[in-house]
Design a protein around this motif. Structure first.
Motif, short mmCIF file in Angstrom:
data_model
loop_
_atom_site.label_atom_id
_atom_site.label_comp_id
_atom_site.label_asym_id
_atom_site.label_seq_id
_atom_site.Cartn_x
_atom_site.Cartn_y
_atom_site.Cartn_z
N LYS A 90 -17.14 -11.65 56.77
CA LYS A 90 -16.50 -11.75 55.45
C LYS A 90 -15.01 -11.50 55.56
O LYS A 90 -14.19 -12.21 54.98
N GLU A 91 -14.66 -10.46 56.31
CA GLU A 91 -13.24 -10.13 56.48
C GLU A 91 -12.47 -11.27 57.13
O GLU A 91 -11.36 -11.62 56.70
N VAL A 92 -13.04 -11.87 58.17
CA VAL A 92 -12.38 -12.97 58.89
C VAL A 92 -12.13 -14.14 57.95
O VAL A 92 -11.05 -14.74 57.94
N GLY A 97 -8.14 -17.21 54.54
CA GLY A 97 -8.03 -17.94 53.28
C GLY A 97 -9.06 -19.05 53.19
O GLY A 97 -8.80 -20.10 52.59
N ASP A 98 -10.23 -18.83 53.77
CA ASP A 98 -11.24 -19.89 53.85
C ASP A 98 -12.62 -19.32 53.52
O ASP A 98 -13.54 -19.37 54.33
N ARG A 117 -13.38 -20.04 45.58
CA ARG A 117 -12.20 -19.93 46.43
C ARG A 117 -11.04 -19.27 45.68
O ARG A 117 -10.28 -18.49 46.28
N ASP A 118 -10.90 -19.58 44.40
CA ASP A 118 -9.87 -18.91 43.60
C ASP A 118 -10.14 -17.41 43.51
O ASP A 118 -9.25 -16.59 43.69
N PRO A 237 -16.37 -23.38 62.34
CA PRO A 237 -14.99 -23.62 62.79
C PRO A 237 -14.00 -23.14 61.77
O PRO A 237 -14.18 -23.34 60.58
N GLN A 238 -12.93 -22.50 62.24
CA GLN A 238 -11.95 -21.92 61.35
C GLN A 238 -10.75 -22.81 61.18
O GLN A 238 -10.33 -23.50 62.10
N ASP A 239 -10.21 -22.76 59.99
CA ASP A 239 -8.96 -23.45 59.71
C ASP A 239 -8.00 -22.39 59.21
O ASP A 239 -8.22 -21.79 58.18
N LYS A 240 -6.95 -22.07 59.97
CA LYS A 240 -6.06 -20.97 59.66
C LYS A 240 -5.06 -21.30 58.57
O LYS A 240 -4.20 -20.51 58.26
#
Length: 255
Positions: A90-92, A97-98, A117-118, A237-240
């Motif tokens: 959750k923290e990650v 912001g994803d 997301r908001d 997969p992460q999107d920074k």
């Protein structure tokens, strides 16, 4: 938001009470700190996220979807003292912001994902490091330029210090969150049929055949206790890329 049947043995917890999947990352990771308003607000975000990921129809492969749900909500581990901890996923996602994940989509477009997301966006400030002195100085300098008409106000939105201060301010009360929900409910683009679909149920045998390293069964919270895995599946997969709801087109700009 407490499922007594899923409540953990008190000897393994550190002053934590609630359903594991819906507890804040701060309580799951650290424990022991005072229960804050932002813990309750974050729990609401997790209830909404878990429900949408688990029940609303999606084109995402069901095994990938089960991995995502387990990754975000089920993971736990025991520290060196034998106490149970979790919440890292959750923290990650908040830090990136994803939350919950841009890779999850719905079969029928709905404002519900944008709303989640908001609502999740201020929690980035809770879990990321505060801005450095250099970042604060840059921010103050840009404020001066904007005040003098040398830059457009939008120049502030991409500043780390702006995002952090805005997030902390919004986390200080429930007012912004309630207003954001009310604004979202007024949007005309909610689907006519927005009920939940079939439960996301993944049997252990099926996941084993697919090579998924989990041991869980997702079932309705009303039909029994939630099951949790004790291993962490590979993260989505992460999107920074930063998510600034103030500068996004069509985003909520409520202060």
């Amino acid at each position: 938001m407490i499922d007594l049947e899923a409540h953990r043995d008190a000897d393994t917890l550190i002053r934590r009470h609630g359903t594991w999947q819906f507890m804040s990352a701060a309580l799951l990771e650290k424990g022991g700190h005072s229960h804050l308003l932002e813990d309750d607000i974050e729990s609401f975000v997790h209830v909404l996220g878990w429900t949408v990921l688990s029940f609303l129809p999606s084109p995402m492969d069901r095994y990938e979807r089960a991995d995502l749900v387990s990754y975000l909500y089920d993971h736990s581990f025991r520290d060196t003292t034998g106490r149970e901890r979790g919440g890292r996923a959750k923290e990650v996602q908040f830090q990136a912001g994803d939350y919950p994940s841009k890779y999850f989509t719905l079969t029928e477009p709905s404002p519900i994902l944008e709303l989640i997301r908001d609502l999740a966006s201020p929690f980035r400030a809770r879990y990321e490091d505060p801005p450095t002195e250099a970042e604060l100085e840059t921010f103050e300098y840009i404020i001066t330029l904007v005040s003098n008409g040398q830059l457009r106000e939008e120049a502030l939105y991409c500043q780390t210090a702006h995002r952090y201060q805005l997030g902390i301010r919004r986390l200080s009360s429930s007012e912004w969150f309630l207003g954001t929900i009310q604004d979202a409910l007024k949007r005309p683009c909610w689907p006519a049929k927005d009920g939940g679909g079939a439960k996301l149920t993944i049997c252990t045998e099926d996941t084993a055949r697919q090579g998924v390293g989990t041991d869980f069964l997702l079932i309705s919270a009303s039909s029994g206790p939630l099951k949790r895995s004790t291993t962490l599946p590979p993260p989505a997969p992460q999107d920074k890329r930063s998510r600034l709801d103030d500068s996004s087109e069509g985003g909520v700009t409520r202060e």
